[in-house]
Design an enzyme around this catalytic site. Structure first.
Site, PDB file in Angstrom:
ATOM      1  CG  ASN A  59      -0.399  -0.231   2.499  1.00  0.00           C
ATOM      2  OD1 ASN A  59       0.655  -0.817   2.633  1.00  0.00           O
ATOM      3  ND2 ASN A  59      -1.071   0.218   3.529  1.00  0.00           N
ATOM      4  CG  ASP A  60       4.062   1.637   2.644  1.00  0.00           C
ATOM      5  OD1 ASP A  60       2.983   1.961   3.188  1.00  0.00           O
ATOM      6  OD2 ASP A  60       4.959   1.016   3.216  1.00  0.00           O
TER       7      ASP A  60
END
Length: 102
Positions: A59-60
């Site tokens: 998700n980063d």
């Protein structure tokens, strides 16, 4: 993160996996031809014209805060700009934070 677009292209962030090249090996084992795996900068140009993006993991590396929030812990990190596509589906194995704790 692995990203797949409706054009049939795959992309990955340059530091995907736990060691350099790990994601390339996993994609090859899954039978994904290397010529449809694009680099981040190549794929980012396609997102505004993309209807659907499927993100698997991470998700980063798909978080707009890297570009939009100068106070974010990931500010300035290269990201796949999936938010510019019409629709984005993110599949993660958990709802936990990513590597950068975001």
């Amino acid at each position: 993160a692995v990203v797949s677009t409706q054009s049939g292209h795959y992309g990955r962030d340059p530091v995907a996996g736990r060691m350099p090249g790990q994601l390339n090996v996993l994609l090859a084992e899954a039978g994904v031809p290397y010529d449809i795996v694009l680099e981040m900068d190549e794929l980012n140009d396609d997102f505004p014209d993309t209807d659907v993006v499927l993100v698997i993991g991470a998700n980063d590396t798909v978080n707009s805060a890297a570009e939009d929030d100068p106070n974010s812990i990931i500010a300035g990190m290269p990201v796949l700009r999936v938010w510019k596509a019409g629709h984005t589906i993110v599949m993660k194995r958990s709802l936990g934070v990513g590597y950068a704790a975001v």
